[in-house]
Design a protein around this motif. Structure first.
Motif, mmCIF file in Angstrom:
data_model
loop_
_atom_site.group_PDB
_atom_site.id
_atom_site.type_symbol
_atom_site.label_atom_id
_atom_site.label_comp_id
_atom_site.label_asym_id
_atom_site.label_seq_id
_atom_site.Cartn_x
_atom_site.Cartn_y
_atom_site.Cartn_z
ATOM 1 N N TYR A 135 0.827 -1.204 0.000
ATOM 2 C CA TYR A 135 0.000 0.000 0.000
ATOM 3 C C TYR A 135 0.867 1.263 0.000
ATOM 4 C CZ TYR A 135 -3.058 3.598 2.069
ATOM 5 O OH TYR A 135 -3.747 4.759 2.341
ATOM 6 N N ALA A 136 1.869 1.299 0.874
ATOM 7 C CA ALA A 136 2.748 2.464 0.942
ATOM 8 C C ALA A 136 3.521 2.647 -0.362
ATOM 9 C CB ALA A 136 3.715 2.330 2.119
ATOM 10 N N PHE A 137 3.978 1.537 -0.945
ATOM 11 C CA PHE A 137 4.706 1.621 -2.213
ATOM 12 C C PHE A 137 3.780 2.071 -3.333
ATOM 13 C CE2 PHE A 137 6.370 -0.356 -6.127
ATOM 14 C CZ PHE A 137 7.601 0.268 -6.179
ATOM 15 N N THR B 162 11.482 6.349 2.855
ATOM 16 C CA THR B 162 12.282 6.417 1.637
ATOM 17 C C THR B 162 11.704 7.406 0.631
ATOM 18 O OG1 THR B 162 13.020 4.127 1.893
ATOM 19 C CG2 THR B 162 13.185 5.081 -0.312
ATOM 20 N N ASN B 163 10.395 7.462 0.530
ATOM 21 C CA ASN B 163 9.753 8.225 -0.544
ATOM 22 C C ASN B 163 9.028 9.490 -0.092
ATOM 23 O OD1 ASN B 163 10.331 6.368 -2.799
ATOM 24 N ND2 ASN B 163 9.030 4.959 -1.648
ATOM 25 N N THR C 206 10.747 14.164 -4.527
ATOM 26 C CA THR C 206 11.029 14.034 -5.946
ATOM 27 C C THR C 206 11.941 12.836 -6.148
ATOM 28 O OG1 THR C 206 10.838 16.412 -6.286
ATOM 29 C CG2 THR C 206 12.031 15.144 -7.963
ATOM 30 N N PRO C 207 11.530 11.864 -6.962
ATOM 31 C CA PRO C 207 12.379 10.689 -7.162
ATOM 32 C C PRO C 207 13.746 11.079 -7.704
ATOM 33 C CG PRO C 207 10.176 10.317 -8.037
ATOM 34 C CD PRO C 207 10.266 11.776 -7.689
ATOM 35 N N LYS C 208 14.795 10.422 -7.206
ATOM 36 C CA LYS C 208 16.151 10.726 -7.644
ATOM 37 C C LYS C 208 16.466 10.106 -8.996
ATOM 38 C CE LYS C 208 18.009 11.194 -2.955
ATOM 39 N NZ LYS C 208 19.004 10.697 -1.977
ATOM 40 N N ALA C 209 15.850 8.934 -9.248
ATOM 41 C CA ALA C 209 16.127 8.244 -10.512
ATOM 42 C C ALA C 209 15.342 8.896 -11.638
ATOM 43 C CB ALA C 209 15.760 6.768 -10.398
ATOM 44 N N PHE C 210 15.941 8.971 -12.805
ATOM 45 C CA PHE C 210 15.283 9.519 -13.978
ATOM 46 C C PHE C 210 14.859 8.373 -14.890
ATOM 47 C CE2 PHE C 210 16.023 13.955 -13.266
ATOM 48 C CZ PHE C 210 17.151 13.985 -12.470
#
Length: 226
Positions: A137-139, A180-181, A207-211
């Motif tokens: 759920y969190a993910f 984490t997010n 903001t996600p670090k991965a592009f």
């Protein structure tokens, strides 16, 4: 999530979780999100909560989601507005003014619904999920919500662990699930007279670090695998 369990709860009207008044934590802390009146708010596992009526009165567009079509029917009946119905696979959608009430599994929501969400109000969802489902759920929320979207989360810890909802959620588990997010701020820790500790958190999607893949792409993949 155990759909059969919740369908039985509503069939037997075992609704001890339903509050007869708007949640005081919602009223006290909602302004901390600093949302525009027209912001869209998701209320997962909403039941027939009066909190949705309060959010609507604040001018928000509200998406309520619950397994039970009876919950959907009961809530809609409290409001004097016309209802338009539609169906998307196993989701039963009811549009009533600024409200969209979805009867079905929150994991099956279409990505365009969630990409437009500015905030999530969670008083009844995380505490209703067994441990094995909380991580999913969190993910799911992390992958489907845009950066900057917020969550107002209310948790509880009773002196004795329950074998059925609402379950105990510790501060350590909140950090493990969301740290984490999301940026996490605990707004309040309150011990009630019955020994139950309630905690209120404000979380903002990082903001996600991965592009490359956008959060919504992962959300779409998660829905396709459900």
């Amino acid at each position: 999530m155990d759909r059969a369990y919740w369908e039985e709860v509503w069939r037997e009207e075992d609704l001890g979780f339903h509050q007869s008044q708007v949640n005081r934590h919602l009223q006290r802390f909602w302004s901390r999100l600093k949302l525009a009146p027209e912001a869209r708010v998701l209320v997962p596992l909403c039941g027939k909560s009066l909190d949705m009526s309060w959010l609507l009165s604040e001018g928000h567009d509200v998406i309520g989601v619950d397994f039970s079509r009876k919950a959907q029917e009961d809530f809609l009946a409290t409001r004097q507005e016309a209802v338009r119905y539609s169906q998307q696979k196993d989701l039963y959608l009811a549009y009533q003014g600024a409200l969209l009430f979805v009867a079905g599994d929150v994991f099956h929501l279409r990505q365009e619904m969630l990409r437009s969400v500015d905030a999530v109000y969670d008083r009844a969802a995380l505490v209703a999920l067994p441990p094995a489902t909380r991580q999913n759920y969190a993910f799911f929320l992390a992958q489907c919500l845009r950066p900057g979207a917020q969550i107002l989360l209310v948790t509880r810890q009773a002196p004795e662990e329950r074998l059925s909802p609402p379950f105990n959620i510790s501060a350590e588990e909140v950090d493990r699930l969301y740290g984490t997010n999301f940026r996490i701020e605990r707004l309040q820790r309150e011990e009630r007279g019955d020994g139950v500790i309630e905690e209120v958190y404000l979380m903002k999607r990082k903001t996600p670090k991965a592009f490359g893949r956008l959060p919504g792409d992962a959300c779409e993949a998660r829905q396709a695998s459900s």
